[in-house]
Design a protein around this motif. Structure first.
Motif, PDB file in Angstrom:
ATOM      1  N   ALA A  75       0.818  -1.459  -0.321  1.00 18.92           N
ATOM      2  CA  ALA A  75       0.071   0.472   0.065  1.00 18.92           C
ATOM      3  C   ALA A  75       1.625   1.163   0.019  1.00 18.92           C
ATOM      4  O   ALA A  75       0.536   2.329  -0.702  1.00 18.92           O
ATOM      5  N   ALA A  76       2.364   1.164   0.534  1.00 18.08           N
ATOM      6  CA  ALA A  76       2.483   2.835   0.624  1.00 18.08           C
ATOM      7  C   ALA A  76       3.262   2.680  -0.627  1.00 18.08           C
ATOM      8  O   ALA A  76       3.976   3.276  -0.887  1.00 18.08           O
ATOM      9  N   ARG A  77       3.557   1.605  -1.236  1.00 14.62           N
ATOM     10  CA  ARG A  77       4.215   1.626  -2.531  1.00 14.62           C
ATOM     11  C   ARG A  77       3.557   2.341  -3.828  1.00 14.62           C
ATOM     12  O   ARG A  77       4.192   3.565  -4.776  1.00 14.62           O
ATOM     13  N   ASP A  78       1.919   1.869  -3.332  1.00 17.12           N
ATOM     14  CA  ASP A  78       1.272   2.893  -3.888  1.00 17.12           C
ATOM     15  C   ASP A  78       1.452   3.972  -4.100  1.00 17.12           C
ATOM     16  O   ASP A  78       1.221   4.929  -4.956  1.00 17.12           O
ATOM     17  N   GLN A 114       8.648  13.255  17.701  1.00 14.71           N
ATOM     18  CA  GLN A 114       7.233  12.381  17.785  1.00 14.71           C
ATOM     19  C   GLN A 114       6.528  11.239  17.078  1.00 14.71           C
ATOM     20  O   GLN A 114       5.671  10.356  16.749  1.00 14.71           O
ATOM     21  N   HIS A 115       6.509  12.469  15.684  1.00  8.95           N
ATOM     22  CA  HIS A 115       6.006  11.750  14.357  1.00  8.95           C
ATOM     23  C   HIS A 115       6.787  10.718  13.643  1.00  8.95           C
ATOM     24  O   HIS A 115       7.744  10.911  13.719  1.00  8.95           O
ATOM     25  N   ASP A 116       6.053   9.531  13.289  1.00 12.69           N
ATOM     26  CA  ASP A 116       6.806   8.667  12.402  1.00 12.69           C
ATOM     27  C   ASP A 116       6.885   9.160  10.474  1.00 12.69           C
ATOM     28  O   ASP A 116       5.969   8.252  10.461  1.00 12.69           O
ATOM     29  N   PRO A 117       7.932   9.406  10.327  1.00 12.98           N
ATOM     30  CA  PRO A 117       7.532   9.605   9.013  1.00 12.98           C
ATOM     31  C   PRO A 117       7.135   8.242   8.285  1.00 12.98           C
ATOM     32  O   PRO A 117       7.087   8.711   7.521  1.00 12.98           O
ATOM     33  N   GLY A 118       7.294   7.057   8.428  1.00 12.86           N
ATOM     34  CA  GLY A 118       7.283   6.264   7.704  1.00 12.86           C
ATOM     35  C   GLY A 118       5.982   5.932   7.791  1.00 12.86           C
ATOM     36  O   GLY A 118       5.406   4.637   7.155  1.00 12.86           O
ATOM     37  N   GLN A 119       4.975   6.046   8.447  1.00 13.53           N
ATOM     38  CA  GLN A 119       3.684   6.042   8.714  1.00 13.53           C
ATOM     39  C   GLN A 119       3.035   6.873   7.696  1.00 13.53           C
ATOM     40  O   GLN A 119       1.518   7.495   7.726  1.00 13.53           O
ATOM     41  N   LEU A 120       3.930   8.510   6.732  1.00 15.24           N
ATOM     42  CA  LEU A 120       3.022   9.134   6.117  1.00 15.24           C
ATOM     43  C   LEU A 120       2.129   8.848   5.074  1.00 15.24           C
ATOM     44  O   LEU A 120       1.013   8.786   4.541  1.00 15.24           O
ATOM     45  N   ALA A 121       2.762   7.222   4.666  1.00 10.41           N
ATOM     46  CA  ALA A 121       1.512   6.915   3.965  1.00 10.41           C
ATOM     47  C   ALA A 121      -0.110   7.055   4.131  1.00 10.41           C
ATOM     48  O   ALA A 121      -0.430   6.836   3.654  1.00 10.41           O
ATOM     49  N   PRO A 140      -6.293   8.870   2.024  1.00  9.25           N
ATOM     50  CA  PRO A 140      -6.839   9.368   1.826  1.00  9.25           C
ATOM     51  C   PRO A 140      -6.625  10.833   0.805  1.00  9.25           C
ATOM     52  O   PRO A 140      -8.190  11.225  -0.049  1.00  9.25           O
ATOM     53  N   VAL A 141      -6.251  11.675   1.141  1.00 10.70           N
ATOM     54  CA  VAL A 141      -5.903  12.475   0.161  1.00 10.70           C
ATOM     55  C   VAL A 141      -5.540  12.005  -1.024  1.00 10.70           C
ATOM     56  O   VAL A 141      -6.524  12.966  -2.095  1.00 10.70           O
ATOM     57  N   LEU A 142      -4.446  11.716  -1.427  1.00 14.11           N
ATOM     58  CA  LEU A 142      -4.854  10.644  -2.519  1.00 14.11           C
ATOM     59  C   LEU A 142      -5.549  10.315  -3.813  1.00 14.11           C
ATOM     60  O   LEU A 142      -6.223  10.176  -4.787  1.00 14.11           O
ATOM     61  N   GLU A 143      -6.913   9.617  -2.766  1.00 22.31           N
ATOM     62  CA  GLU A 143      -7.323   8.561  -3.073  1.00 22.31           C
ATOM     63  C   GLU A 143      -9.482  10.299  -3.262  1.00 22.31           C
ATOM     64  O   GLU A 143      -9.801   9.614  -3.897  1.00 22.31           O
ATOM     65  N   GLY A 144      -8.398  10.697  -2.682  1.00 22.95           N
ATOM     66  CA  GLY A 144      -9.977  12.531  -3.306  1.00 22.95           C
ATOM     67  C   GLY A 144     -11.172  12.101  -2.219  1.00 22.95           C
ATOM     68  O   GLY A 144     -12.364  12.601  -2.341  1.00 22.95           O
ATOM     69  N   GLN A 145     -10.385  11.483  -0.885  1.00 23.09           N
ATOM     70  CA  GLN A 145     -11.513  10.961  -0.225  1.00 23.09           C
ATOM     71  C   GLN A 145     -11.647  11.837   0.949  1.00 23.09           C
ATOM     72  O   GLN A 145     -12.644  11.946   1.416  1.00 23.09           O
ATOM     73  N   ALA A 146     -10.266  12.981   1.308  1.00 19.38           N
ATOM     74  CA  ALA A 146     -10.249  13.982   2.326  1.00 19.38           C
ATOM     75  C   ALA A 146      -9.599  15.494   1.745  1.00 19.38           C
ATOM     76  O   ALA A 146      -8.945  14.724   0.901  1.00 19.38           O
ATOM     77  N   ASP A 147      -9.783  16.202   2.139  1.00 18.14           N
ATOM     78  CA  ASP A 147      -9.244  16.957   1.766  1.00 18.14           C
ATOM     79  C   ASP A 147      -8.074  17.276   3.326  1.00 18.14           C
ATOM     80  O   ASP A 147      -7.309  18.465   3.205  1.00 18.14           O
ATOM     81  N   LEU A 148      -8.753  16.706   5.058  1.00 23.77           N
ATOM     82  CA  LEU A 148      -7.330  17.293   5.378  1.00 23.77           C
ATOM     83  C   LEU A 148      -7.063  15.709   6.157  1.00 23.77           C
ATOM     84  O   LEU A 148      -8.505  15.586   6.549  1.00 23.77           O
ATOM     85  N   VAL A 149      -6.546  14.980   6.786  1.00 28.37           N
ATOM     86  CA  VAL A 149      -6.004  13.942   7.279  1.00 28.37           C
ATOM     87  C   VAL A 149      -5.721  14.020   8.281  1.00 28.37           C
ATOM     88  O   VAL A 149      -3.693  14.496   8.325  1.00 28.37           O
ATOM     89  N   VAL A 150      -6.226  13.572   9.529  1.00 28.17           N
ATOM     90  CA  VAL A 150      -5.329  13.616  10.628  1.00 28.17           C
ATOM     91  C   VAL A 150      -4.694  12.164  11.289  1.00 28.17           C
ATOM     92  O   VAL A 150      -5.350  11.639  11.578  1.00 28.17           O
ATOM     93  N   SER A 202      -3.270  16.549  17.427  1.00 27.07           N
ATOM     94  CA  SER A 202      -2.729  15.615  16.583  1.00 27.07           C
ATOM     95  C   SER A 202      -2.463  16.751  15.431  1.00 27.07           C
ATOM     96  O   SER A 202      -3.035  17.298  15.260  1.00 27.07           O
ATOM     97  N   GLY A 203      -0.696  17.017  15.724  1.00 29.01           N
ATOM     98  CA  GLY A 203      -0.279  17.871  14.009  1.00 29.01           C
ATOM     99  C   GLY A 203       0.355  16.902  13.268  1.00 29.01           C
ATOM    100  O   GLY A 203       0.674  17.718  13.007  1.00 29.01           O
ATOM    101  N   PHE A 204       0.105  15.430  13.102  1.00 28.63           N
ATOM    102  CA  PHE A 204       0.952  14.540  12.571  1.00 28.63           C
ATOM    103  C   PHE A 204      -0.235  14.350  10.678  1.00 28.63           C
ATOM    104  O   PHE A 204      -1.598  14.345  11.422  1.00 28.63           O
ATOM    105  N   ARG A 205      -0.190  16.117  10.122  1.00 27.97           N
ATOM    106  CA  ARG A 205      -1.421  15.326   9.653  1.00 27.97           C
ATOM    107  C   ARG A 205      -1.354  15.610   8.107  1.00 27.97           C
ATOM    108  O   ARG A 205       0.238  16.330   7.299  1.00 27.97           O
ATOM    109  N   ALA A 206      -1.501  15.787   7.372  1.00 21.85           N
ATOM    110  CA  ALA A 206      -1.927  16.103   5.946  1.00 21.85           C
ATOM    111  C   ALA A 206      -3.109  16.710   4.932  1.00 21.85           C
ATOM    112  O   ALA A 206      -3.858  16.580   5.430  1.00 21.85           O
ATOM    113  N   VAL A 207      -2.419  17.366   3.747  1.00 26.08           N
ATOM    114  CA  VAL A 207      -3.768  18.158   3.291  1.00 26.08           C
ATOM    115  C   VAL A 207      -3.403  18.594   1.770  1.00 26.08           C
ATOM    116  O   VAL A 207      -2.440  18.096   1.402  1.00 26.08           O
ATOM    117  N   ASN A 208      -4.852  18.263   0.538  1.00 26.40           N
ATOM    118  CA  ASN A 208      -4.345  18.560  -0.423  1.00 26.40           C
ATOM    119  C   ASN A 208      -4.163  20.488  -0.653  1.00 26.40           C
ATOM    120  O   ASN A 208      -3.995  20.872   0.116  1.00 26.40           O
TER     121      ASN A 208
END
Length: 262
Positions: A13-16, A113-120, A125-135, A175-181
């Motif tokens: 899943a991470a490779r995708d 504190q945040h593990d970049p290995g879990q960025l996938a 959900p952002v890449l799938e177009g399911q969310a604008d902000l993921v926490v 939580s400050g571990f977030r992704a946005v489009n």
């Protein structure tokens, strides 16, 4: 200080996620205040996850070598003249992301504190177009994250109140571990709460009709710097955050920059 563990090999899943990220201009925003002991390892871990990520370290008025350590690793360093707090640092990072035309941005704290290995997990959900902000939530999956009893109580109260306000079940509004489009980048570049940013930003996101979702993640003990919230200040902090949430319900937020530029 213990070395941060290297990132494990990418799962299918991470490779995708990595393959899809390769088509996008992407930025990791790393707010840091007196975290020379950990910020270099955080940068290394982000690059281990995806060397294509541009990294912007926002040095929030540090008095140690935080900015120097980041600059030595060749990342973009934004030095603030004095300490603005996490909200000011994050809005600075988002303005940079907006002005430079990034498609996706992630927040990764400079304290380890945040593990970049879990960025996938937060990017999918952002890449799938399911969310604008993921926490990335410490509690959505029943993880083993531990903190002080006062802080855990506060987090649960915040989650309950914010869930009622936004009419969506949330478990980790601090939580400050977030992704946005790009929508999230434009919103937070125009306006990012400065007092209690993660909690208020969650409410602000929903008020602007951005889609929000949580994903379970594991977090680590901080490996550098120190928390701005001590045990003695937890109750005071909790009271002020709750007041800020209710004030925010009546606050007129700025228009996202993308709408201003249309």
């Amino acid at each position: 200080m213990a070395e941060l563990a290297p990132a494990p090999p990418a799962a299918p899943a991470a490779r995708d996620v990595l393959a899809r990220l390769g088509e996008l201009k992407r930025l990791a925003i790393v707010p840091a205040f007196n975290e020379e002991a950990s910020v270099g390892h955080v940068i290394d871990e982000i690059r281990a996850f995806d060397p294509g990520f541009e990294i912007a370290v926002v040095d929030d008025g540090s008095t140690d070598r935080t900015a120097g350590v980041a600059a030595d690793r060749g990342v973009h360093v934004i030095r603030l003249p004095f300490n603005l707090g996490i909200g000011g640092a994050m809005q600075t990072g988002y303005r940079y992301a907006f002005e430079q035309g990034f498609d996706v941005a992630v927040q990764v704290d400079g304290d380890g504190q945040h593990d970049p290995g879990q960025l996938a997990l937060i990017l999918e959900p952002v890449l799938e177009g399911q969310a604008d902000l993921v926490v990335g939530s410490r509690f959505a999956g029943g993880g083993a994250y531990r903190s002080t009893a006062a802080r855990r109580i506060g987090i649960r109260i915040f989650a309950g109140v914010v869930s009622a306000v936004v009419r969506q079940r949330l478990t980790d509004t601090t939580s400050g571990f977030r992704a946005v489009n790009r929508k999230g980048i434009a919103l937070f570049a125009a306006d990012y709460p400065h007092d209690y940013p993660e909690v208020e930003a969650t409410v602000m996101c929903v008020k602007h009709k951005l889609r929000l979702t949580e994903v379970p993640v594991e977090m680590r003990e901080r490996s550098g710097g120190r928390s701005s919230i001590t045990a003695f200040r937890s109750i005071y902090y909790m009271t002020k955050v709750l007041l800020a949430i209710f004030v925010g319900l009546f606050r007129r937020y700025a228009v996202p920059l993308e709408e201003e530029h249309r």
